[in-house]
Structures are given as C-alpha cells and as structure tokens.
Design a protein around this motif. Sequence first.
Motif, PDB file in Angstrom:
ATOM      1  N   ALA A   1       0.829  -1.203   0.000  1.00  0.00           N
ATOM      2  CA  ALA A   1       0.000   0.000   0.000  1.00  0.00           C
ATOM      3  C   ALA A   1       0.866   1.258   0.000  1.00  0.00           C
ATOM      4  CB  ALA A   1      -0.920  -0.005   1.213  1.00  0.00           C
ATOM      5  N   LEU A   2       2.058   1.164   0.599  1.00  0.00           N
ATOM      6  CA  LEU A   2       2.976   2.303   0.636  1.00  0.00           C
ATOM      7  C   LEU A   2       3.812   2.394  -0.628  1.00  0.00           C
ATOM      8  CD1 LEU A   2       4.221   1.972   4.335  1.00  0.00           C
ATOM      9  CD2 LEU A   2       2.518   3.561   3.440  1.00  0.00           C
ATOM     10  N   ALA A   3       3.870   1.294  -1.388  1.00  0.00           N
ATOM     11  CA  ALA A   3       4.685   1.295  -2.607  1.00  0.00           C
ATOM     12  C   ALA A   3       4.045   2.116  -3.720  1.00  0.00           C
ATOM     13  CB  ALA A   3       4.920  -0.140  -3.076  1.00  0.00           C
ATOM     14  N   GLY A   4       2.712   2.268  -3.677  1.00  0.00           N
ATOM     15  CA  GLY A   4       2.044   3.103  -4.662  1.00  0.00           C
ATOM     16  C   GLY A   4       1.646   2.350  -5.916  1.00  0.00           C
ATOM     17  N   PRO A   5       1.006   3.046  -6.847  1.00  0.00           N
ATOM     18  CA  PRO A   5       0.459   2.392  -8.051  1.00  0.00           C
ATOM     19  C   PRO A   5       1.515   1.777  -8.945  1.00  0.00           C
ATOM     20  CG  PRO A   5       0.344   4.799  -8.226  1.00  0.00           C
ATOM     21  CD  PRO A   5       0.715   4.494  -6.828  1.00  0.00           C
ATOM     22  N   SER A   6       2.757   2.198  -8.835  1.00  0.00           N
ATOM     23  CA  SER A   6       3.813   1.655  -9.691  1.00  0.00           C
ATOM     24  C   SER A   6       4.049   0.170  -9.442  1.00  0.00           C
ATOM     25  CB  SER A   6       5.118   2.425  -9.478  1.00  0.00           C
ATOM     26  OG  SER A   6       4.954   3.798  -9.772  1.00  0.00           O
ATOM     27  N   ALA A   7       3.580  -0.320  -8.296  1.00  0.00           N
ATOM     28  CA  ALA A   7       3.789  -1.730  -7.971  1.00  0.00           C
ATOM     29  C   ALA A   7       2.800  -2.647  -8.670  1.00  0.00           C
ATOM     30  CB  ALA A   7       3.674  -1.923  -6.459  1.00  0.00           C
ATOM     31  N   GLU A   8       1.830  -2.100  -9.394  1.00  0.00           N
ATOM     32  CA  GLU A   8       0.748  -2.901  -9.959  1.00  0.00           C
ATOM     33  C   GLU A   8       1.211  -4.074 -10.821  1.00  0.00           C
ATOM     34  OE1 GLU A   8      -3.284  -2.376 -12.703  1.00  0.00           O
ATOM     35  OE2 GLU A   8      -2.385  -0.626 -11.717  1.00  0.00           O
TER      36      GLU A   8
END
Length: 497
Positions: A374-381
């Motif tokens: 959740a802290l990694a942000g959308p780039s982790a998708e």
Amino acid sequence: MSAERPSLPPVRLNSEAELARDALAAPLFVRAVRLARWAGPDTRVGAGGELAEAQLPAAAEHLDLPADEDGAAYASEAWRLAVDTGLLDVTDPEEGADDEGQGTDGETEGTVTTGENLALLTGGSPQDVLSIWLDGLDAVHADATAPVLDDFADLVGEDGSIDFDALDWDPEAEAEFLDGVLGNLYLLTLADNGAGEGPVPLPALAASMIVPDDMGEPTDDILEQVSEAMMRLDDQFRLLEPIGIVEYHPVDEALLVEEGEAADASAAGADDEDVTRYGMVKLTPLGLYGIRARMLEAGVDAPAVGDLAGKGADALLDGIAHYPESAARAEVKLWLAEYGAGSAVSAAAELLAAARGADEGAPLRRLHCQQALALAGPSAEPAVRAVLGDPELGGLARVWLAERGEADVPAPPEAMIFWLAIDTIAAQLDADGELDELQGLIEGLSAQHSGFFDEVWRVDHPATADVLEAMGRLHSDKKAAKDARKAAFKARSRAGG
C-alpha cells in the motif's frame, strides 16, 4: 510466532548529525573539550592522570567556574573526562622524570599532550563524535557506580593500604542495578509507541527495580529499600545529567530532613505536585541513543527504526512482525526509499516473494507485505498482477487491486476466499492485536459466506485448525462458536490429528 520477538520496541532515533550536535553541547563534554584545548606543555598531572591540584584554580577560571571547592571539583571532573575520551594524552610521570618534573610537594608529575580524538570533534564525522561521546558516557557511568566514601580516612590502615572490603561495594552489582534502571527508563520512554516520553517519577523508577511484580501492598522493608535506592539514584542522575543523557529534576533537599519521607512517596500516596519533589527524570534523544548503544553492546535486542533499510525483503517482513503500526510504516518507507522511486516493481516483487511460505510466521508476513505494498504506490501494480494466480498471494493481490479501485479484478475462486480468511485471522492472532478488533474480524469474515464453518475446515492451510479453535473461543454467537469448534475437530481429524 515464528519471528522472534524483540525484547524491546523499536526506537526512533534522531539523525547522527543531530545526535552529534547534542553530544558536543552536553555541559560536561563542553568543559572537557575546553580544558583539552587549554592544556599546554606546562600543564602538570599526577600519577593517576589527574590535573595537579595547584592548577585546578586556573582550570576552573578558564571554565568560568567559581573559585571554590565546587569549581575545582567540576574542573577536575571535566579533566578526567578529557583524559578518558582521548582528548588528552597523559605522559606517565615515571617516564623520564627529572628535577623539572617535580611538583611543589616534591612528588614527580607527568605532562599532557593533545589527544588524537580532539581533532575528530571538528574534522571527523558524526559517528566519530558519537564514538568519543560514548566513551565519555562509559566513564561517567563508572563514576556514578563508584562507592560513596563518607569518610575515606576510616578505610586507610596504619600501613597506608586501603581496606576495600570495608566498602561493602560490589561493582558488578552496582553497574547492573544502574543499567537496569536505565533500561526501565528506556522502556517507559518507548511505552505506548512513544507516548511515555514525559518525565518519570524517581520513586516509580526505584520501585520498578525493588518491588516484586506480584506484591500487593509494599512492606516496610521494601519501602526502606526503595527509599535507599531513590537516594542513590538521585546522586547518580545528578552525575549523569551533565553528559546529556537525561533531564533531571532532583529530589527536593528539604525532604531529606525527615527520615523515611522519600519511602512514603513511593507508596503512590502523593499527588502529582508532591511527586515532582521526589525527583523526576526523562531520557533525552541523546540518552535514547546512548542507552541503546550500551544495551546492544551487552547483547540486548534493542531495534531502531531504519535498521532494516537496505536489507532483503525477508529481513524486513520478519523484522517488523511485531512492531507497532507507526514504527512498521516508518521502517517500510525507509526500506522502499532505498530502492528509489523508479524501482517500485522490483521492490514489490521482492516483497511478494518473501511473503510466501507455510511456516508459522508466514500469515503475518503476508499481512505486512500487503501493508507495505500500500505504501509502494500504483507503480507496484505489474508485480501485484503477476501473482493473481498464486494460491498464497492471489487473495492479497486482489484485495490490493480492489482497494485501488481497479475495475478488472478477477473474481477469486471459492477455495481462495476461504484460504485468505484463514490466513488473515492467523496473521491477526500472531500479531496479538486488540481483542475487540480480532473478534470483529472473525465475526465479519464468517458472516460473509453462508455455511462458512461447513466448508472452511477443508482449507489446506497449516493454521486452519488453530484458527477455527480461536474462532470457537472468541465468536460472540454461541451457535457459531459451537460450529467453529466442530469444524476445528474436523480439520484436525483431516490433518491426521
């Protein structure tokens, strides 16, 4: 369960640069540095490295101290610290002694030169400064645990020898007691996720070392021991405060007139206003750093936020297993920062890989993995979508995508829903969270699917039976609790006992 719990909660330390500035500003350290820069070729020292008595007035004057016994004592204390920390190097008076090395009383005196560490205070790194300061803390700690000599003359025999047995002093026991007190103060400071950062009454701190945990009303003997410990700690904290580890409000000397009154305060019968008169102590940010350093040297597990940055995801997820929520978030943010903004996919993939497993700690690792993602942000998708078909990670991947509002999240198979429910409850049981929250989770998950307990016992998860037994204990609905216990029995029978 699988991850060994640290004996202390994680501490948030100031940066090394901030701590080094605090160290350089500690009053005793400031005086030691000033004397180290003041000393010259004509400065004479005794056989023990102490500043010659004839030079104490000049040293006190240089430190802007009064020209009396107290000023000389403070100057002598600062001089000892300068020698103990390597700011000054003392030449043994026996080496090359001649007529010029004779003191006014005819005894041979040594000389002193600038130590290598003095230059490090201005030209070295913050780590260099803190290393020197820690040596100073060790020296002051040793002074604080030294015996109190009320009448030194009584200890000197006819032949001039000192009767150390008459001191009734155990140096190891004294040091262990003070370290225990400082350890308790450290723990109280970190209590409730840092909410205990206010000053601690000295009676409570002394009682924490004397009064047994299972004792109700303290006996007179215990109260007397607490009173004696308070008076000793009062002296010790007065010595420790100038090195910068504590802020100390000493015992009101007016209270010492009436014997036993300090012990009365320890019985928790005084109000807040009265308690402050019995001494209040608070660890400074530098004190947190210094006490932690001493505990680490002694082999105590004393984690700090930031310790896991740069380590593997497996070390991160195991390390934060039992951290308070805010400390875990801070640790994850620092860990992600090591990867950099452009490496979110790689970081997420490493986290997901570390979350796999069938060991006891795996459910809690997966819970923290989900929180870290959740802290990694959308780039982790991309990394998250890559595990949608994974039986262990597919459920948390779907939760992550759904929380981000993604519309094309594939529906999970029924087996994955039940597996995720068991895994989630197992993680919360391992986390030792609030009972009300855990009970709400259990009742919420079991209510989402009709016939939940008729199906869930078949879930191929190592914690299935344990989770169902916990649900049987915690579910507020009697019928559901009974169904959970029956399901737990079936799960154990299915697993062969």
